[in-house]
Motif scaffolding. Sequence first.
Motif: not given
Length: 191
Positions: A116, A110, A86, A138-139, A49, A118, A82-84
């Motif tokens: 959307g 990114t 930076k 993502t995901n 994280s 990376y 799970e998320t992009l």
Amino acid sequence: MVRPDPAIVFYEPFEYADGSLLTNSGFLWGNRSGSNGQCAVLGGELQLSGAQTEDVLGLLAGGPYQRSNGTVLYASFRLRAETLPKARPEYFAHFADGTSTLRGRLFAGTTNAAPGCYRLSVANGSEAVTELPRDLQTNVSYRVVSRYALDSAVTRLWVDPALESDPGVEATDIQAPTRIASYGFRQDSGL
């Protein structure tokens, strides 16, 4: 650690109870930097994280591996963002000489990716990255494979390869060869 093959110098399925990686692994992993105990396992996956700071290392069996022996090390793991991350690529995985010199750094960011998405990048040991020109979602789970040649201090990166000859990218930053004793994962606000 139980290794399925003698050529494997570190095998980690992350089959621990949910919680701190350090304590739940019986300290197979150690803290290299950041707040002790922040890296967590959740549902059999290592969670990294940008809100945490811990960098963890796992020692390679038979290490440290020295240069001048023609040794080549490979690392492979499944990656699901799970998320992009930076925009500016930041490293999240690496080989290490112990605790100070990092090699074969893997980055996520990114920059140059479609909206959307990376991309992953690689560096031999600096912040001067070489980008893999492939947009990742993502995901979605990807097999990330890196190769670090100790004698030349050169790293190569692939995503979902079937063969070593598959398209990948090689880091171009020049680094001095060093011994390698561990593999690590990093959390940082830059991610």
